[in-house]
Structure formats: structure tokens, C-alpha cells
Write an enzyme that holds these catalytic residues in place. Structure first.
Site, short mmCIF file in Angstrom:
data_model
loop_
_atom_site.label_atom_id
_atom_site.label_comp_id
_atom_site.label_asym_id
_atom_site.label_seq_id
_atom_site.Cartn_x
_atom_site.Cartn_y
_atom_site.Cartn_z
N TYR A 1 -55.34 -33.84 57.72
CA TYR A 1 -56.44 -32.96 58.12
C TYR A 1 -57.04 -32.33 56.87
CZ TYR A 1 -58.95 -29.09 60.38
OH TYR A 1 -59.92 -28.21 60.80
N LYS B 1 -56.31 -21.07 51.75
CA LYS B 1 -55.16 -20.34 52.27
C LYS B 1 -54.57 -19.35 51.26
CE LYS B 1 -54.27 -24.03 55.60
NZ LYS B 1 -54.39 -23.56 56.96
N ASP C 1 -55.84 -32.97 48.30
CA ASP C 1 -56.09 -31.77 49.09
C ASP C 1 -54.82 -30.92 49.11
OD1 ASP C 1 -56.61 -29.84 50.97
OD2 ASP C 1 -57.37 -31.21 52.50
N1 PLP Z 1 -57.21 -29.12 54.17
C1 PLP Z 1 -55.97 -28.91 54.62
C2 PLP Z 1 -54.83 -29.71 54.05
C3 PLP Z 1 -55.72 -27.94 55.60
O1 PLP Z 1 -54.47 -27.76 56.05
C4 PLP Z 1 -56.81 -27.21 56.12
C5 PLP Z 1 -56.60 -26.22 57.19
O2 PLP Z 1 -55.61 -26.14 57.84
C6 PLP Z 1 -58.08 -27.47 55.61
C7 PLP Z 1 -58.25 -28.43 54.63
C8 PLP Z 1 -59.26 -26.70 56.13
O3 PLP Z 1 -59.20 -25.36 55.70
P1 PLP Z 1 -59.98 -24.23 56.51
O4 PLP Z 1 -59.31 -24.08 57.82
O5 PLP Z 1 -59.86 -23.02 55.62
O6 PLP Z 1 -61.39 -24.69 56.62
#
Ligand code: PLP
Length: 457
Positions: free
Chosen positions: A145, A295, A244
Site C-alpha cells: 500500500y 507517520k 516507500d
Molecule cells: N505508504 C505506506 C507504506 C503506508 O503505510 C501509508 C499509509 O498507511 C501510505 C503510504 C500513505 O500514507 P498516508 O495515509 O499518510 O497518506
């Protein structure tokens, strides 16, 4: 704070004016059933809801609250920043300090831009990668994700996995055509795709250690980690690797997951089971070209960031042709919260976190084994999750094969006992430095009964 409005009343009001009553899908408890408690305050590892109940929190706002809730240093930093003004829409010192802190910790990040969410970070990184390569195709992995970016919603983890959605309506066919989804960890599939379409691929994006289908750490093969393999394969074809670390950054270790499996990584704490991992890291230099964060670097306020090689980041406007901007980006409150959080994350904090995480894993393993609940615990650094199946999980297909009904029974028994877990079998459990032995004892008291409930199929 006392409240006279119950969670049930609030949820019913919310459903009138907010779609499904929530501002992010998993919060609706759709996959486990029931009414979500409306939270009114939190301190340390404890949450209070509108019904006057208290819970030990294992969600941590999905990652940011790594020092626990309302940490005094973080709150004081925000209060102090607020007194100086909420937003300037102009450069301010805190954003320089936060970027310097990230650049000093994360080797591959030479420059960084701050945004307001992880979604914005990955969306912007894709744009830079496409501009740098002049190519359109993005490769992602099933179960990973990366936020609700159009191009990245196909077979995504997190809420998309929780609700068993193949992707999202509203994404154009053209966007979907430019995204290729491969099974996580499948090197043959990656090699075959590059052999066939290498010249079209702008970037491969991967979670440094997937944690949105549960935690599925990248595996080594012939001494080469999956992330390094991706970097080498992409580079051989003139494509980029985007790692990511929105979830793993500053959580899996002081230097994120790159600190665990990068060239100077410790290689420890990765793998399945409940013991200590024995990976060795690798000496060969490799690095992602771009990385994304969120986060923890916002300490609970809305912050994301993307960064990487200077030549790539130099493509951003105003110096370069890639447009990217934000009214509230680099906001002084958000940078103050992020800086205070990172300042609290010294080696001792990671040791506390690691120890709380290991103790909890052992408690879960003991309770499930006693109750006869099939399970496997997987981890990446200090991050872990519990799958309701016996066999190790290496792919999204494996993750989906777990017993989600058993999870729902377990979840509700835990909630009833005052333990607040992620309301989905596909999410990591988040501990904080505020998960003291006393908090772990409270969890230990509830686990055996909840494991028994899970076993009563
Ligand atoms: N990338 C990863 C690995 C994530 O776990 C998340 C959110 O859980 C995101 C991107 C997206 O972040 P946001 O919820 O701050 O848009």
C-alpha cells in the site's frame, strides 16, 4: 474529559454527514463488525473513549505515536511553535532542521521535500521518476500500500486489502494501464517483465518491508536481498527504485528499514517466528533512488516527505520542470512535532521499542499456542504482525489465506478486555516507547481469553 455523547450516538450522527461515518475506511470496523469507539483523549499507551472506557493502544494512530500519546516534549514543542504562529506559507527554520535530520539519518536521501501525507509523498515521487526517465510505466507489488494514489491502488494492502477490493473505482483505464502489479518477492516475474518491457518502465515502487498486508519482510536469495535485487534490476534497464518507508521509516530501526537491509544494515530482527533474526545485511553498495516517508516524521501531525538523489530532486520546481507544491507543506507545528519525535528516538528508545515488541510477540505466541490457534508472527525490525494461519506469509495471496473470522473474534475479545488492536487482520501492531511492562501486563491478562475466543470457530 467527560463526555455525555456515546460512541453509538456519535457514529450514528457521523453516518449522516460523513461517508460511512469515517474519514479513512478501516476506522469503520467494516471487516470486524460493531461500532468503533470514538476516542476523546490519549496519554502514553492509553486511550479514552466517549463512553468512559480505557484501552491499551496497539494502533498508535497507525504509526506516528511511536513515543506514546501526548508525549510531553512533543506537546511542548508544538505548543511553543503554535505561540509563534500556525502557518506562514513561507520558509521557516523547522523545515530545514527536519530535512537535515532525515538527510543525516538516511544515506540515500541527499535532499528532501516535505508534504502533508504519505500519499502525497508517493504521488510526487512517481512524478519525479516519470520526469527523470521520460517513461510512464510503474511497477508495484500486490499487497503493498502506498496511499490512495490513483496509479497505486491496484491490489493494494491496508484498507483495500481489509475490504477485499481489487482496486478502486474512479481510476481511469489509462492510469491502470500504466501500472503493472507483480507478486511480492517474485524475482522471476520482475526479471521477465523487465526483459519484455524494460524500456517502458519508469520505476519500481515497493514498501521497504511490506507492512500493509501484515508484515512480510523481504527475503534474501543467494545473499542478495529483494530490495537490492530490485535496485540492480531497475538500474540495469535505466529505471528507478522508489522505496516507500512511510510506515517503516524511523520505526523498523533508527534509520528505517534501509538501516536493516541496506549496505550498512544490521540485518537483524527480520523474518518469521518469534526469535531474533539472523540476517547479515550486505556489503555491496546499493540504494533506492527515491524514498518516501510519513507517520513518525510528523509525530502525529500531517507530514509526509520524499527525497533521494540530488540530481532527481533537482528536477522539482522552481529550479526544474516537475511541479509540486503545498499551502501547508513544511508547516511549523508539524515540523516541530516531527523534530521533537525524532529527538526522542535515540538508541535507547529503539531498545525499549524492540524489547516491548519482542515481549508482546512472545505473549501472543504463548497464548495462541496454548489455545491452539494457528498463527505465524512476522517482523521487520521492531515492527511485527500476527497472521491467523500456520505457514509463513510471503505474498499477498498467502496473507489473504488467513482466517479473518478468527481474527474478528480475537479482535472483539481484546477490545472487550480493554486492548485496542488494528481492526483488520492485514495490519501491523504498533507498540511505542510508552508500552511499559505494566502496559504489557495488562495485555497479557486479556490475551488468553481472547485467544480462546479466536479458537472457538
Ligand atoms: N505508504 C505506506 C507504506 C503506508 O503505510 C501509508 C499509509 O498507511 C501510505 C503510504 C500513505 O500514507 P498516508 O495515509 O499518510 O497518506
Amino acid at each position: 474529559m467527560t463526555s455525555t455523547t456515546s460512541s453509538t450516538e456519535l457514529f450514528s450522527r457521523a453516518q449522516q454527514v460523513i461517508p460511512s461515518g469515517v474519514n479513512s475506511p478501516v476506522r469503520a470496523f467494516g471487516s470486524v463488525g460493531g461500532t468503533p469507539p470514538f476516542l476523546t483523549s490519549a496519554k502514553g499507551a492509553l486511550l479514552q473513549d466517549a463512553d468512559g472506557r480505557e484501552y491499551v493502544d496497539l494502533v498508535g494512530s497507525w504509526g506516528p505515536m511511536i513515543l506514546g500519546h501526548a508525549n510531553e516534549q512533543v506537546v511542548e514543542a508544538v505548543r511553543e511553535a503554535a505561540g509563534r504562529g500556525l502557518s506562514f506559507g513561507a520558509p521557516q527554520p523547522g523545515e530545514v532542521s527536519l530535512a537535515e535530520e532525515v538527510v543525516s539519518r538516511i544515506g540515500p536521501v541527499e535532499q528532501l521535500r516535505l508534504v502533508n501525507s504519505g500519499t502525497e509523498a508517493t504521488m510526487s515521487a512517481l512524478r519525479v521518476a516519470r520526469a527523470a526517465t521520460g517513461r510512464d510505466v510503474i511497477v508495484k507489488f500486490a499487497g503493498c500500500y502506498h496511499g490512495h494514489v490513483d496509479a497505486l491502488l491496484a491490489e493494494a494492502g491496508s484498507g483495500v486489502a481489509t475490504f477485499a477490493m481489487p482496486g478502486s473505482a474512479g481510476v481511469t483505464a489509462a492510469t491502470a494501464r500504466d501500472t503493472v502489479v507483480l507478486p511480492y518477492g517474485d524475482r522471476d516475474a520482475v526479471a521477465a517483465l523487465f526483459a519484455e518491457r524494460g524500456g517502458e518502465i519508469a520505476a519500481v515502487i515497493t514498501e521497504a518491508a511490506p507492512a500493509n498486508m501484515g508484515v512480510v519482510p523481504p527475503l534474501e536469495q543467494d545473499g542478495i536481498g529483494f530490495n537490492r535485487f530490485l535496485s540492480e534490476t531497475a538500474h540495469a534497464a535505466g529505471a528507478l527504485l522508489i522505496s516507500d518507508e512511510v510506515l517503516t521509516g524511523f520505526r523498523a530501526s533508527r534509520t528505517g528499514y534501509y538501516g536493516v537491509d541496506g549496505p550498512h544494515g544490521t540485518g537483524t530482527g527480520t523474518g518469521t517466528g518469534t526469535g531474533t533474526g539472523t540476517g547479515t545485511g550486505t556489503d555491496a553498495a546499493w540504494a533506492p533512488d527515491l524514498m518516501t516517508f510519513g507517520k513518525v516524521i510528523g509525530g502525529g501531525l500531517p507530514v509526509g516527505a520524499f527525497g533521494g538523489r540530488k540530481d532527481l530532486m533537482g528536477l522539482l520546481a522552481p529550479a526544474g520542470p516537475v511541479y509540486q507544491a503545498g499551502t501547508l507543506s513544511g508547516n511549523p507545528l508539524a515540523t516541530a512535532a516531527g523534530l521533537a519525535t525524532l529527538a526522542g528516538l535515540d538508541e535507547a528508545a529503539y531498545e525499549t521499542l524492540g524489547s516491548a515488541s519482542r515481549t508482546l510477540q512472545q505473549l501472543v505466541a504463548d497464548a495462541f499456542t496454548t489455545a491452539g490457534v494457528p498463527h505465524v508472527i512476522q517482523r521487520a525490525g521492531t515492527l511485527f504482525s500476527v497472521f491467523f494461519r500456520e505457514q509463513p506469509v510471503e505474498t499477498y495471496e498467502d496473507a489473504k489465506a488467513q482466517d479473518t473470522d478468527a481474527f474478528a473474534r480475537f479482535f472483539h475479545a481484546m477490545l472487550e478486555g480493554g486492548i485496542y488492536l488494528p481492526p483488520s487482520a492485514f495490519e501491523a501492531w504498533f507498540v511505542s516507547t510508552a508500552h511499559t511492562p505494566e502496559m504489557l501486563d495488562r495485555i497479557a491478562e486479556v490475551l488468553p481469553g481472547a485467544a480462546a475466543a479466536a479458537a472457538r470457530g
